[in-house]
Motif scaffolding. Structure first.
Motif, mmCIF file in Angstrom:
data_model
loop_
_atom_site.group_PDB
_atom_site.id
_atom_site.type_symbol
_atom_site.label_atom_id
_atom_site.label_comp_id
_atom_site.label_asym_id
_atom_site.label_seq_id
_atom_site.Cartn_x
_atom_site.Cartn_y
_atom_site.Cartn_z
ATOM 1 N N CYS A 18 0.832 -1.207 0.000
ATOM 2 C CA CYS A 18 0.000 0.000 0.000
ATOM 3 C C CYS A 18 0.859 1.246 0.000
ATOM 4 O O CYS A 18 0.624 2.184 -0.779
ATOM 5 C CB CYS A 18 -0.935 -0.014 1.203
ATOM 6 S SG CYS A 18 -2.108 1.358 1.235
ATOM 7 N N THR A 33 -8.103 0.730 -2.449
ATOM 8 C CA THR A 33 -9.017 -0.010 -1.589
ATOM 9 C C THR A 33 -9.974 -0.857 -2.410
ATOM 10 O O THR A 33 -10.199 -2.046 -2.111
ATOM 11 C CB THR A 33 -9.830 0.959 -0.712
ATOM 12 O OG1 THR A 33 -8.937 1.753 0.080
ATOM 13 C CG2 THR A 33 -10.771 0.205 0.211
ATOM 14 N N SER A 76 -5.832 2.464 3.740
ATOM 15 C CA SER A 76 -5.290 3.044 2.503
ATOM 16 C C SER A 76 -5.095 4.550 2.621
ATOM 17 O O SER A 76 -4.046 5.088 2.246
ATOM 18 C CB SER A 76 -6.212 2.727 1.328
ATOM 19 O OG SER A 76 -6.319 1.337 1.114
#
Length: 275
Positions: A18, A33, A76
Motif C-alpha cells: 500500500c 481499496t 489506505s
C-alpha cells in the motif's frame, strides 16, 4: 513454521504494498481499496471452488463486512502520510488495545502484570504520537488507529467461525457494494496506472486472500499463546523491509515506541495465558 512465517510476511506485505503504491505510482487510496477488496474477494472465491468447500449456507455477515471495509479504506488513506513501519505499529497496537479493551469491558479480570503491560503499551503509543519532528502526521495516525479498531472488532466477531476461509470470502464479497459507494463518492479524485493496479491486486489476492488462507492453515498447529505472540513480528518485519525496499528511516522514537507497545502487549498476552 513455514506457513506461519509466510502468513506474517503476507501481513507485513499489505503495509509495504500500500505504501509503495501510494508513494511511487499514480493510484489513489480509494482505487487501491476498491481493487484490493475486489481482488481479495475473487481470490478467496476461487480458492473455495478449488478446495470444493460447501457454499450452501450464506457465509459472513454485513456487520463484519462493514468493519472489513472500514479497516481497508482507513488503512489506505492513512498510508498517504505514514511510513510503512509507523503504520504497521499503529495498526497492530490499535488492534490489540481494542481486543483487550473489549475483554475488560466484558468483565474479564486483569492481573497486576497485565495492567503493567497495558500501561506500557499505551505509554508507547502516546510517546509515538506526541508532537515532534519525527511524529507521524496526525490525520494519518488517526486513520490508522481507526483501521486498527475496525480490524480488532472484525477479529472479535470472527472468533469461533466454523469455516474461516468461507466466512472471510463472504465478508469480502459483501464489501463490494460499499466499495462501489466509495468509488462513486471519489470520482473526481480517482487515478490509476498499471503499476498501482498491480500492487493493489497483489495486496488483495496475495497479501490479504492468500495470507489469510495461510494463517488459517497454520492456526490449528499453534498454541493460542504462540498464535497471539507471533503476530508481534509483523511491525518488525515491516520496519526492516520498509528500510530495505522503500528507503524509510528507522527513527529512535519508532524503536522505543515499538519496544514499549509490543513488549507491553506481549506481557498482557503471556500473563493472560498463564492465568
Amino acid at each position: 513454521m513455514i506457513l506461519t512465517a509466510l502468513a506474517m510476511a503476507a501481513f507485513a506485505g499489505n503495509s509495504l504494498l500500500c505504501r509503495a503504491a501510494l508513494l511511487h505510482t499514480a493510484i489513489d487510496p480509494a482505487s487501491f481499496t476498491a481493487i484490493r477488496l475486489l481482488s481479495g474477494a475473487v481470490f478467496l472465491y476461487l480458492l473455495i471452488l478449488l478446495r470444493r468447500e460447501g457454499t450452501k449456507e450464506k457465509a459472513g455477515s454485513w456487520g463484519s463486512a462493514l468493519l472489513l471495509f472500514l479497516y481497508a479504506a482507513a488503512f489506505s488513506f492513512a498510508y498517504i502520510s505514514l511510513s510503512a513501519a509507523t503504520g504497521a505499529l499503529l495498526l497492530f497496537g490499535a488492534v490489540q488495545v481494542t481486543m483487550i479493551g473489549v475483554g475488560v469491558l466484558s468483565g474479564e479480570n486483569l492481573r497486576t502484570t497485565q495492567l503493567i503491560g497495558i500501561s506500557l503499551a499505551l505509554a508507547g503509543l502516546v510517546g509515538l504520537l506526541l508532537p515532534g519532528i519525527t511524529a507521524p502526521a496526525p490525520q494519518g495516525a488517526a486513520l490508522m488507529v481507526l483501521a486498527g479498531a475496525a480490524w480488532g472488532g472484525y477479529s472479535l466477531r470472527g472468533r469461533g467461525a466454523g469455516n474461516p476461509t468461507l466466512v472471510t470470502s463472504g465478508n469480502f464479497v459483501r464489501t463490494l457494494p460499499l466499495v462501489a459507494l466509495l468509488v462513486l463518492g471519489t470520482l473526481d479524485h480517482l487515478a490509476v496506472d498499471a503499476a498501482g493496479i498491480a500492487l493493489a491486486i497483489a495486496s488483495g489476492a496475495l497479501a490479504s486472500g492468500l495470507g489469510y488462507a495461510l494463517w488459517y492453515a497454520a492456526l490449528p498447529h499453534l498454541r493460542a499463546s504462540s498464535a497471539a505472540t507471533v503476530q508481534l513480528s509483523v511491525p518488525v518485519i515491516t520496519a526492516v523491509a520498509g528500510a530495505l525496499l522503500l528507503s524509510e528511516p528507522i527513527t529512535l522514537r519508532l524503536v522505543v515506541a515499538s519496544l514499549a507497545i509490543l513488549g507491553g502487549i506481549a506481557i498482557v498476552i503471556h500473563s493472560g495465558r498463564r492465568s
